[in-house]
Design a protein around this motif. Structure first.
Motif, PDB file in Angstrom:
ATOM      1  N   VAL A 197       0.866  -1.207   0.221  1.00 49.24           N
ATOM      2  CA  VAL A 197      -0.064   0.019  -0.007  1.00 49.24           C
ATOM      3  C   VAL A 197       0.906   1.300  -0.040  1.00 49.24           C
ATOM      4  CG1 VAL A 197      -1.846   1.224   1.333  1.00 49.24           C
ATOM      5  CG2 VAL A 197      -1.730  -1.205   1.275  1.00 49.24           C
ATOM      6  N   ALA A 198       1.688   1.148   0.987  1.00 49.88           N
ATOM      7  CA  ALA A 198       2.736   2.521   1.179  1.00 49.88           C
ATOM      8  C   ALA A 198       3.765   2.066   1.741  1.00 49.88           C
ATOM      9  CB  ALA A 198       2.061   3.782   1.817  1.00 49.88           C
TER      10      ALA A 198
ATOM     11  N   ASP B 182      -1.088   2.997  -6.805  1.00 54.02           N
ATOM     12  CA  ASP B 182      -1.674   3.809  -7.476  1.00 54.02           C
ATOM     13  C   ASP B 182      -3.323   4.014  -6.828  1.00 54.02           C
ATOM     14  OD1 ASP B 182      -0.347   2.963 -10.693  1.00 54.02           O
ATOM     15  OD2 ASP B 182       0.369   4.487  -9.009  1.00 54.02           O
ATOM     16  N   SER B 183      -3.534   2.579  -6.529  1.00 53.21           N
ATOM     17  CA  SER B 183      -5.023   2.751  -5.803  1.00 53.21           C
ATOM     18  C   SER B 183      -5.231   3.518  -4.887  1.00 53.21           C
ATOM     19  CB  SER B 183      -5.455   1.427  -5.754  1.00 53.21           C
ATOM     20  OG  SER B 183      -4.477   0.709  -4.663  1.00 53.21           O
ATOM     21  N   VAL B 184      -3.987   4.231  -3.886  1.00 55.23           N
ATOM     22  CA  VAL B 184      -4.398   4.820  -2.690  1.00 55.23           C
ATOM     23  C   VAL B 184      -3.919   6.316  -2.994  1.00 55.23           C
ATOM     24  CG1 VAL B 184      -4.523   2.693  -1.746  1.00 55.23           C
ATOM     25  CG2 VAL B 184      -2.373   3.964  -1.450  1.00 55.23           C
ATOM     26  N   LYS B 185      -3.104   6.545  -3.880  1.00 58.08           N
ATOM     27  CA  LYS B 185      -2.471   7.857  -4.093  1.00 58.08           C
ATOM     28  C   LYS B 185      -3.499   8.819  -3.883  1.00 58.08           C
ATOM     29  CE  LYS B 185       1.580   6.714  -6.952  1.00 58.08           C
ATOM     30  NZ  LYS B 185       2.109   6.807  -8.359  1.00 58.08           N
TER      31      LYS B 185
END
Length: 122
Positions: A48-49, A62-65
């Motif tokens: 995720v990060a 990319d899905s959480v940016k």
């Protein structure tokens, strides 16, 4: 004894926010990359990060940016994940990870927490 203890998970409505925390002990926290991963039912665990040891570099899936923010406090041995604008597809077990990177002798130390459930649902 190495410990990574996550907290802050729970049930939240779509569009809501949660803040996950990971408390670390048993290793030199400031020398480790810290990451958050997640695993949804039936899916592989995904990054995720990630934040480098002194926080100089951060990367997100990319899905959480633009929605999630990772941060660390090397004085308190903690890493946090602020999650905003949550979506149902963010539902997963979230895991804290500590990784030493490859040391001079080739060794890599990699530690995981037990995970905390995040459920996004109305």
């Amino acid at each position: 004894q190495v410990q990574l203890v996550e907290s802050g998970g729970g049930l939240v409505q779509p569009g809501g926010s949660l803040r996950l925390a990971c408390a670390a002990s048993g290793f030199v926290f400031s020398q480790y990359y810290m990451s958050w991963y997640r695993q949804a039912p039936g899916k592989e665990r995904e990054l995720v990060a990630i934040i480098t040891s002194v926080g100089g570099s951060i990367n997100y899936a990319d899905s959480v940016k633009g929605r999630f923010t990772i941060s660390r406090d090397n004085a308190k041995n903690t890493v946090n994940l602020q999650m905003n604008s949550l979506k149902p597809e963010d539902t997963a077990v979230y895991y804290c990870n500590a990784n030493s990177g490859r040391l001079r002798d080739g060794t890599v130390y990699d530690y995981w927490g037990q995970g905390t459930q995040v459920t996004v649902s109305s």
